[in-house]
Enzyme design. Structure first.
Site, PDB file in Angstrom:
ATOM      1  N   GLU A   1       1.129  -0.895  -0.219  1.00  0.00           N
ATOM      2  CA  GLU A   1       0.432   0.064  -0.202  1.00  0.00           C
ATOM      3  C   GLU A   1       0.442   0.859  -0.103  1.00  0.00           C
ATOM      4  O   GLU A   1       0.279   2.344  -0.284  1.00  0.00           O
ATOM      5  CB  GLU A   1      -0.857   0.146   1.273  1.00  0.00           C
TER       6      GLU A   1
ATOM      7  N   LYS B   1     -14.154   0.709  -4.336  1.00  0.00           N
ATOM      8  CA  LYS B   1     -15.167   0.760  -2.760  1.00  0.00           C
ATOM      9  C   LYS B   1     -16.147   1.482  -3.942  1.00  0.00           C
ATOM     10  O   LYS B   1     -17.420   1.541  -3.743  1.00  0.00           O
ATOM     11  CB  LYS B   1     -14.900   2.233  -1.852  1.00  0.00           C
TER      12      LYS B   1
ATOM     13  N   HIS C   1       7.915 -26.726  -1.194  1.00  0.00           N
ATOM     14  CA  HIS C   1       7.790 -28.252  -1.411  1.00  0.00           C
ATOM     15  C   HIS C   1       6.542 -27.296  -2.776  1.00  0.00           C
ATOM     16  O   HIS C   1       5.716 -27.778  -2.688  1.00  0.00           O
ATOM     17  CB  HIS C   1       7.273 -29.141  -0.612  1.00  0.00           C
TER      18      HIS C   1
HETATM   19  O1  PA5 Z   1      -3.290   1.782   5.486  1.00  0.00           O
HETATM   20  C1  PA5 Z   1      -4.531   1.843   5.247  1.00  0.00           C
HETATM   21  O2  PA5 Z   1      -5.105   3.206   5.979  1.00  0.00           O
HETATM   22  C2  PA5 Z   1      -5.752   1.183   5.266  1.00  0.00           C
HETATM   23  O3  PA5 Z   1      -5.364   0.208   4.537  1.00  0.00           O
HETATM   24  C3  PA5 Z   1      -6.430   1.089   6.238  1.00  0.00           C
HETATM   25  O4  PA5 Z   1      -5.683   0.206   7.756  1.00  0.00           O
HETATM   26  C4  PA5 Z   1      -7.457  -0.010   5.866  1.00  0.00           C
HETATM   27  O5  PA5 Z   1      -8.530   0.141   4.840  1.00  0.00           O
HETATM   28  C5  PA5 Z   1      -8.809  -0.215   6.768  1.00  0.00           C
HETATM   29  O6  PA5 Z   1      -9.239   1.282   7.199  1.00  0.00           O
HETATM   30  P1  PA5 Z   1      -9.899   1.855   8.748  1.00  0.00           P
HETATM   31  O7  PA5 Z   1      -9.263   1.706   9.912  1.00  0.00           O
HETATM   32  O8  PA5 Z   1      -9.908   3.618   8.506  1.00  0.00           O
HETATM   33  O9  PA5 Z   1     -11.403   0.768   8.418  1.00  0.00           O
END
Ligand code: PA5
Length: 449
Positions: free
Chosen positions: A289, A424, A310
């Site tokens: 990310e 989303k 394996h």
């Molecule tokens: O690193 C990030 O910001 C995302 O992966 C969030 O952790 C994830 O989308 C969950 O978001 P939230 O904590 O707002 O529900």
């Protein structure tokens, strides 16, 4: 004290020590930009000094809340969250837990996650289980609006209220979210839940050392102070004054960027201890990310060895030559188990009799590293003395800081995730969420065509 180490000699036939040293000035500058909060995404750099700045009152509140939940004799703590609100806790809890704790008499509450997927069967089966258990629930969402955890929380909140009555259920729910924004904050205030704040300037995947990770880990009986101490020590050992030569996160970031430029576009995080499986999942989120944007970034993958030798071992040894490996090795296991002698030796294993199981594992580790380097796969080696809270804290901060430095070297903002919105938008359009009318029309015309 024994130390975490980073060994780079098995990359020298791919990038030379001189090439690594040439990165010094740039990477020290990136580290400084993080420490002084002058680089890209600088409104999300609260994690840089988070370990050393966790307040005594937050730690005390965390431990007190954990004690209150534990005093209810809960068997299961449900943690509702996804992405950064889930993976760090799962990584630490799995690394520190008995592999079979779910099948052994309960000594500490077991953490079970919900809302990290939209599996109907998963959640239905979880609800069945909870009918026969004593439980409580943490609901974690920084934005407070993420669909997956919101959905799971809606389901499980009703179950908890049905089982214990509304008033008691409220004392069994803790909400961890933004200080003021989002539906979860609103709901928590309206229901009167105990709440913790996720700092504004700490993004989800950098949040395991905030209440996001600490509260659940404390309820499950782990030593959160040792976890934080490990992170603090790594923060100090990789701060602005620590030169590149001694700065482990900066060196790791340098090598992976040099390899990337030479065509090694896939990094595999390798463990030889199955308890680290979810640590790799946390790491994949952190790096995927943070770096995968603007059509660039190393693809983070992971394997559990020797199991995956394996399966994936063949590709790693002889497939397309674009892979490098970063191995996390745990120097000493907690338990001691030796290979028994067998008088008949029908399995031919008496040459191992008297050796620790871990000695066999370590030879597998060494043999694999040599084979993979021979096969054209650069190999970085991180060693931690033991798998405990303290060294996990060190590893967490090591990878977080390295990720920030590495992202800056790549030229991206490592602290946003604009790409996550695309699915989303389509999901909401397909589900006809109010406010998405135009998107619904557009996407329906595409799928009907
Ligand atoms: O690193 C990030 O910001 C995302 O992966 C969030 O952790 C994830 O989308 C969950 O978001 P939230 O904590 O707002 O529900």
């Amino acid at each position: 004290m024994e130390k975490m180490t980073l060994q780079l000699d098995r990359v020298y036939s791919f990038v030379s020590p001189e090439e690594i040293e040439e990165m010094k000035e740039r990477l020290e500058a990136h580290n400084l930009a993080l420490q002084e909060k002058t680089g890209k995404g600088n409104d999300f750099l609260g994690w840089v000094n988070l370990p050393s700045s966790i307040s005594a009152s937050v730690l005390a509140d965390t431990e007190e809340t954990a004690q209150i939940l534990r005093s209810k004799k809960i068997e299961i703590l449900i943690v509702v969250g996804i992405g950064g609100s889930y993976l760090g806790t799962k990584a630490v809890a799995d690394a520190l837990s008995d592999s079979f704790s779910h099948l052994k008499p309960i000594t500490n509450p077991l953490i079970i996650f919900a809302g990290q997927n939209i599996g109907e069967d998963y959640h239905a089966e979880l609800r069945d289980l909870l009918q026969t258990k004593e439980w409580a629930m943490l609901v974690i969402s920084k934005s407070g609006t993420t669909t997956e955890p919101a959905l799971a929380f809606r389901l499980l909140k009703q179950d908890l209220e049905e089982k214990y009555g509304k008033t008691e259920a409220c004392t069994r729910i803790v909400a961890i979210t933004d200080a003021s924004r989002g539906a979860l904050r609103k709901l928590a205030v309206s229901e009167g839940y105990k709440t913790f704040v996720i700092p504004d300037d700490v993004g989800g995947r950098y949040s395991v050392l905030t209440p996001v990770g600490l509260v659940a880990l404390a309820v499950a009986g782990f030593d959160i102070r040792a976890l934080v101490k490990g992170a603090v020590d790594m923060e100090v050992a990789s701060g602005r004054d620590i030169p590149f030569e001694n700065n482990l996160p900066a060196r790791y970031a340098a090598v992976r960027n040099l390899l990337y430029r030479k065509g090694y576009g896939v990094e595999i995080l390798v463990n030889f201890n199955p308890k680290l499986h979810f640590f790799s999942e946390w790491w994949k989120q952190l790096y995927g990310e943070s770096e995968g944007k603007e059509n660039k970034g190393i693809f983070p993958a992971s394997v559990d060895f020797t199991s995956d030798l394996h399966s994936m071992g063949q590709y790693i040894q002889e497939g397309e030559r674009k892979l490098f490996e970063t191995v996390i090795s745990v120097q000493t296991p907690d338990r001691l188990l030796k290979v028994p002698y067998d008088r008949e030796n029908l399995d031919g294993l008496n040459f191992l009799a008297g050796k620790r199981i871990d000695e066999v594992n370590k030879m597998a580790e060494l043999g694999t590293a040599i084979a993979h380097v021979d096969g054209g796969v650069p190999n970085l080696l991180i060693t931690i003395p033991r798998l405990n809270e303290y060294y996990l804290g060190q590893l967490i901060y090591f990878f977080e800081l390295a990720c920030g430095i590495s992202g800056y070297e790549l030229g991206v903002n490592p602290f946003d995730q604009p790409g996550v919105e695309a699915y989303k938008k389509n999901m909401f359009a397909l589900l006809e969420k109010p406010g998405f009318e135009a998107e619904t029309k557009a996407i329906k015309s595409r799928i009907q065509a």
